[in-house]
Design an enzyme around this catalytic site. Structure first.
Site, mmCIF file in Angstrom:
data_model
loop_
_atom_site.group_PDB
_atom_site.id
_atom_site.type_symbol
_atom_site.label_atom_id
_atom_site.label_comp_id
_atom_site.label_asym_id
_atom_site.label_seq_id
_atom_site.Cartn_x
_atom_site.Cartn_y
_atom_site.Cartn_z
ATOM 1 N N LYS A 1 2.464 1.528 -4.591
ATOM 2 C CA LYS A 1 1.681 1.628 -5.816
ATOM 3 C C LYS A 1 1.814 0.392 -6.686
ATOM 4 O O LYS A 1 0.840 -0.141 -7.192
ATOM 5 C CB LYS A 1 2.122 2.873 -6.597
ATOM 6 C CG LYS A 1 1.344 3.122 -7.882
ATOM 7 C CD LYS A 1 -0.106 3.424 -7.580
ATOM 8 C CE LYS A 1 -0.898 3.745 -8.829
ATOM 9 N NZ LYS A 1 -2.337 3.887 -8.524
ATOM 10 N N TRP B 1 10.017 0.011 0.418
ATOM 11 C CA TRP B 1 8.830 -0.661 0.952
ATOM 12 C C TRP B 1 9.337 -1.969 1.536
ATOM 13 O O TRP B 1 9.819 -2.836 0.816
ATOM 14 C CB TRP B 1 7.806 -0.904 -0.155
ATOM 15 C CG TRP B 1 6.499 -1.441 0.360
ATOM 16 C CD1 TRP B 1 5.424 -0.722 0.778
ATOM 17 C CD2 TRP B 1 6.128 -2.827 0.497
ATOM 18 N NE1 TRP B 1 4.409 -1.562 1.182
ATOM 19 C CE2 TRP B 1 4.810 -2.857 1.027
ATOM 20 C CE3 TRP B 1 6.771 -4.040 0.248
ATOM 21 C CZ2 TRP B 1 4.138 -4.053 1.284
ATOM 22 C CZ3 TRP B 1 6.114 -5.230 0.515
ATOM 23 C CH2 TRP B 1 4.803 -5.220 1.021
ATOM 24 N N ARG C 1 6.032 4.466 -4.534
ATOM 25 C CA ARG C 1 6.417 3.055 -4.636
ATOM 26 C C ARG C 1 6.882 2.486 -3.296
ATOM 27 O O ARG C 1 7.053 1.274 -3.165
ATOM 28 C CB ARG C 1 7.529 2.886 -5.680
ATOM 29 C CG ARG C 1 7.159 3.321 -7.064
ATOM 30 C CD ARG C 1 8.315 3.073 -8.027
ATOM 31 N NE ARG C 1 8.548 1.651 -8.196
ATOM 32 C CZ ARG C 1 8.034 0.912 -9.169
ATOM 33 N NH1 ARG C 1 7.239 1.474 -10.059
ATOM 34 N NH2 ARG C 1 8.309 -0.358 -9.268
ATOM 35 N N HIS D 1 -27.330 -14.094 3.874
ATOM 36 C CA HIS D 1 -26.570 -15.316 4.143
ATOM 37 C C HIS D 1 -25.411 -15.054 5.112
ATOM 38 O O HIS D 1 -24.399 -15.751 5.064
ATOM 39 C CB HIS D 1 -26.061 -15.906 2.829
ATOM 40 C CG HIS D 1 -27.155 -16.356 1.922
ATOM 41 N ND1 HIS D 1 -27.724 -17.606 1.986
ATOM 42 C CD2 HIS D 1 -27.825 -15.691 0.946
ATOM 43 C CE1 HIS D 1 -28.680 -17.713 1.081
ATOM 44 N NE2 HIS D 1 -28.755 -16.556 0.432
ATOM 45 N N CYS E 1 9.287 -0.317 -3.804
ATOM 46 C CA CYS E 1 10.600 0.298 -3.734
ATOM 47 C C CYS E 1 10.842 1.090 -5.010
ATOM 48 O O CYS E 1 10.459 0.675 -6.095
ATOM 49 C CB CYS E 1 11.731 -0.702 -3.538
ATOM 50 S SG CYS E 1 11.628 -1.677 -2.035
ATOM 51 N N GLU F 1 -15.120 -2.473 -5.074
ATOM 52 C CA GLU F 1 -14.132 -1.419 -5.290
ATOM 53 C C GLU F 1 -14.320 -0.280 -4.287
ATOM 54 O O GLU F 1 -13.341 0.264 -3.763
ATOM 55 C CB GLU F 1 -14.240 -0.898 -6.726
ATOM 56 C CG GLU F 1 -13.325 0.269 -7.072
ATOM 57 C CD GLU F 1 -11.842 -0.031 -6.939
ATOM 58 O OE1 GLU F 1 -11.050 0.925 -6.974
ATOM 59 O OE2 GLU F 1 -11.462 -1.222 -6.764
ATOM 60 N N GLU G 1 -8.270 1.057 2.013
ATOM 61 C CA GLU G 1 -6.909 1.430 1.637
ATOM 62 C C GLU G 1 -6.461 2.743 2.262
ATOM 63 O O GLU G 1 -5.327 2.855 2.729
ATOM 64 C CB GLU G 1 -6.800 1.577 0.116
ATOM 65 C CG GLU G 1 -6.741 0.274 -0.654
ATOM 66 C CD GLU G 1 -6.648 0.520 -2.143
ATOM 67 O OE1 GLU G 1 -5.753 -0.064 -2.775
ATOM 68 O OE2 GLU G 1 -7.449 1.301 -2.686
ATOM 69 N N ASN H 1 15.386 -3.419 -5.749
ATOM 70 C CA ASN H 1 13.930 -3.580 -5.710
ATOM 71 C C ASN H 1 13.639 -5.029 -6.041
ATOM 72 O O ASN H 1 14.010 -5.508 -7.112
ATOM 73 C CB ASN H 1 13.267 -2.645 -6.729
ATOM 74 C CG ASN H 1 11.761 -2.839 -6.822
ATOM 75 O OD1 ASN H 1 11.157 -3.442 -5.947
ATOM 76 N ND2 ASN H 1 11.165 -2.339 -7.887
ATOM 77 N N GLY H 2 12.985 -5.748 -5.125
ATOM 78 C CA GLY H 2 12.688 -7.158 -5.373
ATOM 79 C C GLY H 2 12.926 -7.997 -4.139
ATOM 80 O O GLY H 2 13.106 -7.484 -3.038
ATOM 81 N N LYS I 1 -11.435 0.938 -1.615
ATOM 82 C CA LYS I 1 -10.927 2.305 -1.533
ATOM 83 C C LYS I 1 -10.976 2.820 -0.098
ATOM 84 O O LYS I 1 -10.034 3.456 0.375
ATOM 85 C CB LYS I 1 -11.742 3.244 -2.433
ATOM 86 C CG LYS I 1 -11.527 3.078 -3.916
ATOM 87 C CD LYS I 1 -10.213 3.655 -4.411
ATOM 88 C CE LYS I 1 -9.123 2.630 -4.541
ATOM 89 N NZ LYS I 1 -9.286 1.493 -5.380
#
Length: 611
Positions: A606, A73, A27, A507, A2, A484, A491, A99-100, A488
């Site tokens: 973000k 968000w 955000r 395995h 947010c 990583e 995402e 925000n929270g 990416k």
């Protein structure tokens, strides 16, 4: 998560708030809204992007010199017009943005319903604003006092801004666990979740601390604690350029940030690596040198991409400094009742410096007496202020939700840290230190060369853009790079991808390999080279489609792989800084070719400022 923006002063508030929301849209982008105070308290909000909000208010009266905006968000309640912020109180005389997460909202809501308050949304935020209204009514007190008393009743995290029709020249804000910064101008003030909406108007800011309440009225800023103790605002100068938060001719922020890595890596070394003098310097390490020298172990806490950087650091610190290292997900660390002592060092890594889980892990570690070393990118962030010492990465603002330059900047700083500690402990010789310094100094140029692969990787992306699964394999220092690379791709392209240590393929994951499975193998020349060659042969024998990232001049692997990407050779300890570049470009181009919004991927934000 947010983004909040607010303004009070002599300018028109709406254009400033909307521009700020665009800059904070990374955000959260489920919905957006704005509240303006101009005799009436008017709230306009819309599901979707900030652009949808702009279209919605195009024919509305938005004249005002005080207002606030929010880009959401979603946590409590699905994204829609009703759940969008700002939220009115029952009387519609007070409005709030938040925000929270308020953890005890359900109990508070039930109490407020008994008091006659009506609720129209599914959000915890609407509970917050009605709590403020109820407290003001019951105590016949000022809005400022009602906000202060409400903060004693809510449990959770918040950054809030409050406007009231009955207080037309006043703006109230508060924070706990979610970021809030105040820009100080000439008889005007700008509030935001971070500095990006503010820098266009002023470079003087005040970072609000946890449990502080800021009241702006009559051109003055008053900050008090939740206990009503007045604080002296500490004004800091922003070291942020407006150009750094614009796209600069690139199609996406993510692509711009990938191509900024030669500079961001160099900036993260600047002043710390003095090649001519064969000297390394990091102020935060110097201040706690004995702690590092006597450390029983190092525990790294982080989330997401920062966790992958921490895994690279595990290899670096154990290899160069010979200190046992554990890498923990911050989100799990605090719930495991970890064993910690005063001889432990906890390294907390976060791009934003506001990651809620990492902040919670820091507080737990501090309570056990451990020394906390922070690595983050944002000056004045919560983690920077909560740690005993630390180092900034100097990557510059990262707007794309999927971290790229943050990863390489973090690995650069962690590499310097491992080299310094290893040399001080005597586990890294003068000669080896000098060799690593010389090689690290060349990394920006080698990354520049790796970026020349862009066109080649785009062509590979054309072939695999419709794949439904990917497998990424690496060994040693390149195992975290495999993780990583897979992250990416997940995402931003929404393709399922998994990263594995190459030897673990036998395995279980080898069962997935067939003629439709793309397998990205990071196979640069290092101590595991012969082993990973064998792993490639195993994939080839099962008809997997191999994309190999190899060192320049490799002649062994190309005959085995369908596609080969050559990156400049470097020291084994530094390979992640180079080998990750083609994986970033691969994920970017596949996502673009699939029509995905690479800067604002679905369901992601973000900065994860809620648990």
């Amino acid at each position: 998560m947010c983004g909040i923006v607010a303004y009070i002063g002599h300018r028109e508030a709406c254009p400033i708030i909307l521009k700020g929301l665009h800059r904070l849209e990374y955000r959260g982008y489920d919905s957006a809204g704005i509240a303006l105070l101009n005799g009436e308290l008017n709230v306009f909000k819309k599901k979707g992007k900030v652009a949808d909000l702009e279209s919605f208010i195009a024919d509305k009266n938005v004249h005002a010199h005080i207002g606030m905006g929010h880009t959401r968000w979603a946590t409590h309640g699905e994204p829609n017009d009703v759940n969008a912020h700002p939220h009115y109180s029952t009387s519609e005389r007070i409005a709030i943005i938040h925000n929270g997460i308020i953890e005890n909202y359900a109990a508070l809501k039930q109490h407020l319903q008994h008091q006659g308050h009506e609720f129209h949304s599914d959000t915890d935020t609407e509970v917050f604003v009605n709590l403020i209204e109820e407290i003001q009514k019951q105590n016949n007190c000022s809005l400022e006092e009602a906000v202060r008393l409400a903060l004693h009743e809510v449990v959770g995290a918040y950054a809030i801004v409050v406007l009231s029709k009955d207080n037309p020249g006043q703006l109230i804000a508060a924070r706990k666990g979610s970021p809030l910064v105040i820009g100080v101008g000439q008889e005007e003030f700008f509030l935001a979740s971070d500095a990006t909406p503010i820098i266009e108007y002023t470079n003087e800011v005040v970072y609000v601390n946890d449990y502080e309440i800021a009241v702006i009225r009559d051109g003055k800023l008053d900050i008090r604690t939740k206990e009503d103790v007045q604080q002296t605002p500490y004004i800091q100068k922003l070291e942020l350029e407006l150009d750094s938060i614009e796209k600069g001719g690139y199609e996406h922020f993510m692509l711009k940030e990938i191509f900024e890595q030669p500079k961001s890596i160099l900036d993260s070394m600047r002043g710390r690596l003095e090649l001519e003098a064969s000297h390394l310097n990091m102020g935060g390490v110097r201040a706690f040198e004995q702690k590092f020298l006597n450390a029983q172990r190092i525990i790294i806490v982080a989330c997401g991409t920062s966790w992958h950087a921490g895994l690279v650091a595990e290899y670096l610190l154990e290899d160069l400094a010979r200190i046992p290292v554990e890498v923990e997900y911050a989100s799990e660390f605090r719930y495991r009742n970890p064993v910690l002592s005063e001889r432990d060092i906890v390294i907390a890594i976060s791009q934003s410096g506001e990651t809620a889980d990492t902040l919670a892990a820091i507080e737990l570690a501090k309570s056990k007496g451990a020394t906390i070393f922070g690595i983050c990118n944002v000056v004045g962030s919560s983690i920077a202020r909560a740690t005993d010492a630390g180092a900034y990465t100097h990557a510059g603002p990262e707007i794309g939700v999927a971290s790229t330059k943050a990863f390489t900047a973090q690995v650069t700083v962690l590499t310097l840290l491992a080299m310094i500690v290893g040399h001080r402990r005597g586990t890294l010789s003068d000669q080896k230190l000098r060799e690593l310094m010389m090689e690290l100094y060349t990394i920006p140029q080698k990354v520049e060369k790796a970026l020349e692969l862009d066109t080649e990787i785009r062509q590979i992306s054309e072939i695999f853009k419709d794949a439904t699964n990917f497998l990424y394999l690496g060994r040693g220092y390149n195992f975290p790079v495999a993780l990583e690379g897979a992250l990416k791709l997940k995402e931003i392209s929404y393709i399922h991808a998994e990263g594995y240590p190459a030897a673990e393929m036998k395995h279980g994951p080898i069962a997935l390999i067939d003629e439709n499975m793309p397998v990205v193998v990071i196979a640069t020349r290092d101590s595991s080279y012969e082993k990973i060659v064998s792993n490639i042969q195993e994939v080839k024998a099962r008809k997997g489609r191999i994309i190999a990232v190899v060192s320049e001049g490799d002649t062994t692997i190309p005959p085995m792989a369908e596609f080969v990407v050559e990156v400049p050779h470097t020291s084994e300890a530094l390979t992640p800084l180079v080998s990750v570049i083609p994986l970033q470009l691969l994920s970017y181009h596949i996502a673009v070719l699939r029509g995905c919004n690479v800067d604002q991927p679905r369901n992601l934000a973000k900065s994860v400022t809620v648990e």
